[in-house]
Scaffold this motif. Sequence first.
Motif, PDB file in Angstrom:
ATOM      1  N   ILE A 385      12.964   7.253  12.609  1.00 31.34           N
ATOM      2  CA  ILE A 385      12.090   8.298  12.103  1.00 31.34           C
ATOM      3  C   ILE A 385      11.532   7.948  10.728  1.00 31.34           C
ATOM      4  O   ILE A 385      10.489   8.461  10.325  1.00 31.34           O
ATOM      5  N   SER A 386      12.207   7.037  10.027  1.00 34.21           N
ATOM      6  CA  SER A 386      11.705   6.609   8.719  1.00 34.21           C
ATOM      7  C   SER A 386      10.291   6.067   8.808  1.00 34.21           C
ATOM      8  O   SER A 386       9.523   6.106   7.844  1.00 34.21           O
ATOM      9  N   PHE A 387       9.926   5.561   9.975  1.00 33.62           N
ATOM     10  CA  PHE A 387       8.604   4.964  10.150  1.00 33.62           C
ATOM     11  C   PHE A 387       7.515   6.000  10.368  1.00 33.62           C
ATOM     12  O   PHE A 387       6.335   5.728  10.120  1.00 33.62           O
ATOM     13  N   ALA A 388       7.874   7.214  10.783  1.00 37.88           N
ATOM     14  CA  ALA A 388       6.902   8.177  11.308  1.00 37.88           C
ATOM     15  C   ALA A 388       5.722   8.424  10.372  1.00 37.88           C
ATOM     16  O   ALA A 388       4.565   8.203  10.744  1.00 37.88           O
ATOM     17  N   ALA A 389       5.990   8.900   9.170  1.00 36.89           N
ATOM     18  CA  ALA A 389       4.895   9.255   8.260  1.00 36.89           C
ATOM     19  C   ALA A 389       4.115   8.024   7.824  1.00 36.89           C
ATOM     20  O   ALA A 389       2.879   8.043   7.771  1.00 36.89           O
ATOM     21  N   LEU A 390       4.826   6.925   7.523  1.00 35.73           N
ATOM     22  CA  LEU A 390       4.129   5.709   7.110  1.00 35.73           C
ATOM     23  C   LEU A 390       3.237   5.202   8.235  1.00 35.73           C
ATOM     24  O   LEU A 390       2.112   4.758   7.999  1.00 35.73           O
ATOM     25  N   ILE A 456      14.060   0.104   4.390  1.00 39.44           N
ATOM     26  CA  ILE A 456      13.983   0.522   5.785  1.00 39.44           C
ATOM     27  C   ILE A 456      12.593   1.000   6.196  1.00 39.44           C
ATOM     28  O   ILE A 456      12.133   0.733   7.311  1.00 39.44           O
ATOM     29  N   VAL A 457      11.889   1.720   5.316  1.00 42.26           N
ATOM     30  CA  VAL A 457      10.572   2.249   5.687  1.00 42.26           C
ATOM     31  C   VAL A 457       9.593   1.104   5.918  1.00 42.26           C
ATOM     32  O   VAL A 457       8.889   1.057   6.933  1.00 42.26           O
ATOM     33  N   ALA A 458       9.555   0.157   4.989  1.00 39.89           N
ATOM     34  CA  ALA A 458       8.653  -0.986   5.136  1.00 39.89           C
ATOM     35  C   ALA A 458       9.059  -1.854   6.325  1.00 39.89           C
ATOM     36  O   ALA A 458       8.208  -2.316   7.093  1.00 39.89           O
ATOM     37  N   LEU A 459      10.367  -2.064   6.487  1.00 40.12           N
ATOM     38  CA  LEU A 459      10.838  -2.898   7.594  1.00 40.12           C
ATOM     39  C   LEU A 459      10.517  -2.273   8.950  1.00 40.12           C
ATOM     40  O   LEU A 459      10.157  -2.979   9.896  1.00 40.12           O
ATOM     41  N   SER A 460      10.619  -0.954   9.034  1.00 39.27           N
ATOM     42  CA  SER A 460      10.301  -0.294  10.300  1.00 39.27           C
ATOM     43  C   SER A 460       8.846  -0.497  10.670  1.00 39.27           C
ATOM     44  O   SER A 460       8.503  -0.694  11.843  1.00 39.27           O
ATOM     45  N   ALA A 461       7.972  -0.488   9.664  1.00 40.37           N
ATOM     46  CA  ALA A 461       6.551  -0.743   9.915  1.00 40.37           C
ATOM     47  C   ALA A 461       6.326  -2.171  10.394  1.00 40.37           C
ATOM     48  O   ALA A 461       5.548  -2.418  11.331  1.00 40.37           O
ATOM     49  N   VAL A 462       7.024  -3.103   9.772  1.00 40.61           N
ATOM     50  CA  VAL A 462       6.903  -4.507  10.175  1.00 40.61           C
ATOM     51  C   VAL A 462       7.367  -4.692  11.618  1.00 40.61           C
ATOM     52  O   VAL A 462       6.737  -5.411  12.406  1.00 40.61           O
ATOM     53  N   VAL A 463       8.457  -4.033  11.989  1.00 40.45           N
ATOM     54  CA  VAL A 463       8.988  -4.149  13.353  1.00 40.45           C
ATOM     55  C   VAL A 463       7.995  -3.592  14.369  1.00 40.45           C
ATOM     56  O   VAL A 463       7.699  -4.227  15.390  1.00 40.45           O
ATOM     57  N   VAL A 464       7.447  -2.400  14.104  1.00 39.71           N
ATOM     58  CA  VAL A 464       6.506  -1.781  15.042  1.00 39.71           C
ATOM     59  C   VAL A 464       5.251  -2.630  15.197  1.00 39.71           C
ATOM     60  O   VAL A 464       4.785  -2.889  16.310  1.00 39.71           O
TER      61      VAL A 464
END
Length: 494
Positions: A385-390, A456-464
């Motif tokens: 969910i950390s990725f959601a808003a970003l 975690i927020v930046a990494l989640s974006a990189v993963v997606v």
Amino acid sequence: MTTATPPTSRPDDDAAHLDSLGYKSEFKRDMSPWANFSLGFTYLSPVVGVYTLFAFALATGGPPMIWSFLIVGVGQLLVALVFSEIVAQFPVAGGVYPWARRLWGRRYAWMTGWVYLVALLVTIASVTYGGGPFVAAVFGIEATTDNIILFALLLIAVATVINFLGTKVLAKAAIIGFVAEIIGALVVGGWLLIAHREHNLGVLFDSFGTGGDGNYLFAFAAAALIGIYQYYGFEACGDVAEEVPDPGRLIPKAMRRTIYIGGAAATFVCLALILAVADIPAVIAGEDTDPVSTVLGEAFGPVGSKVILVVVLISFLSCAMSLQAAASRLAYSYGRDGMIMGSSLLSKFSATRHVPPYALVIAAVVPAVIVIGSRFSTDAITKIISFAALGIYIAFQMVVLAALRARLKGWVPSGKYSLGRWGLPVNVAALAYGVIAMVNMAWPRTPDAAWYDNWIVALSAVVVIGIGLVYMVVHPVAGRSTAPYSDAIPSGRR
């Protein structure tokens, strides 16, 4: 800016415009201007946004965190103005994906839509999971992990049923959600200001030492996430463009209303709560971790609090319903253009309900799986969910960037809404704001945590984004789509 438009638009005109863009819609244009606005408003949901992040923002930045609503509101208004020009020219279901497709190209649009779709699906999961405790509170049931998951799944199911009943029912439900939320915001905020105000307006300039010995700007930037997470939802007005009569004229108005009214309501609620918190230092010190419940309990008592909880619960349900509508229209738009595996199912349409059933199923099943996954790893769902808003901001700014590139290559917006000579400077300012906001969201703020948790927020974006790139290489269906693309830019300059 100009809005030179005829006062009305006949259904034949809307169909002809869509036909000129290469589509024949199966949707019914049953969504009124106020229903369209209500869809965006309930997605933005002042109650959900403020109640969810108020404790964090007040503890991190003190009362001055409220000014983030003004700053972010102006920034997102710039984005909404850019979107207004685009949707006026390209009123196609799916929002950011078809806009990026017409402004840039197929592969760029695929990635824009992918990021946005993933963000929407995890946001549905986060909103319904966040609504679980309110269901428990309304019915007097203990908010255990299993109960929260069960209630979250129930919210997803109810939202799905509403969406399956068709555009007319969705529109009525959105208006009901809007009315409930705005009345709740006015009643709660008004009563707190009249009968339970503990501070004067001067407190809005007192940080209560939250900046420590360093620069308060860093504390404010972290607390400003309450504003950044608040101001999206206006794009949902464009996601259902094929269900609104005269969309080129009405949707830009709905987008702006969402920013104005939604932002004002959120700011009003936040102001009332700040002035009603008796012991702000206790919140900052972590002694009062749920100041919203504390304030509401003191101000309204057990019966009044129960009524407010019902309104809050309606807000969570309306938000999930609007998010699901946006996600399903995006998935349908992907399928209609043959842009993703399973397009034949995603593009199917119910002749009786005038909704894309399989796209709606995706918008229900994936969030449900994420919610169920929290039973096995609460930490995992937090990371997802950390990725959601970003992710939503990334998709927004990919469209803003595509619009800027198209302008520089000769695109002149030709819809019923135009910024005229202000188009370029507004576009540049919207992009600058978006980049700053994304950096703020992704900035690491937990130095004592493991590096992967800190980032975690930046990494989640990189993963997606990485998964999306791999998919495009392994299954390059985006490059084979024959639906129109890149037609905003004059031929010869693409």
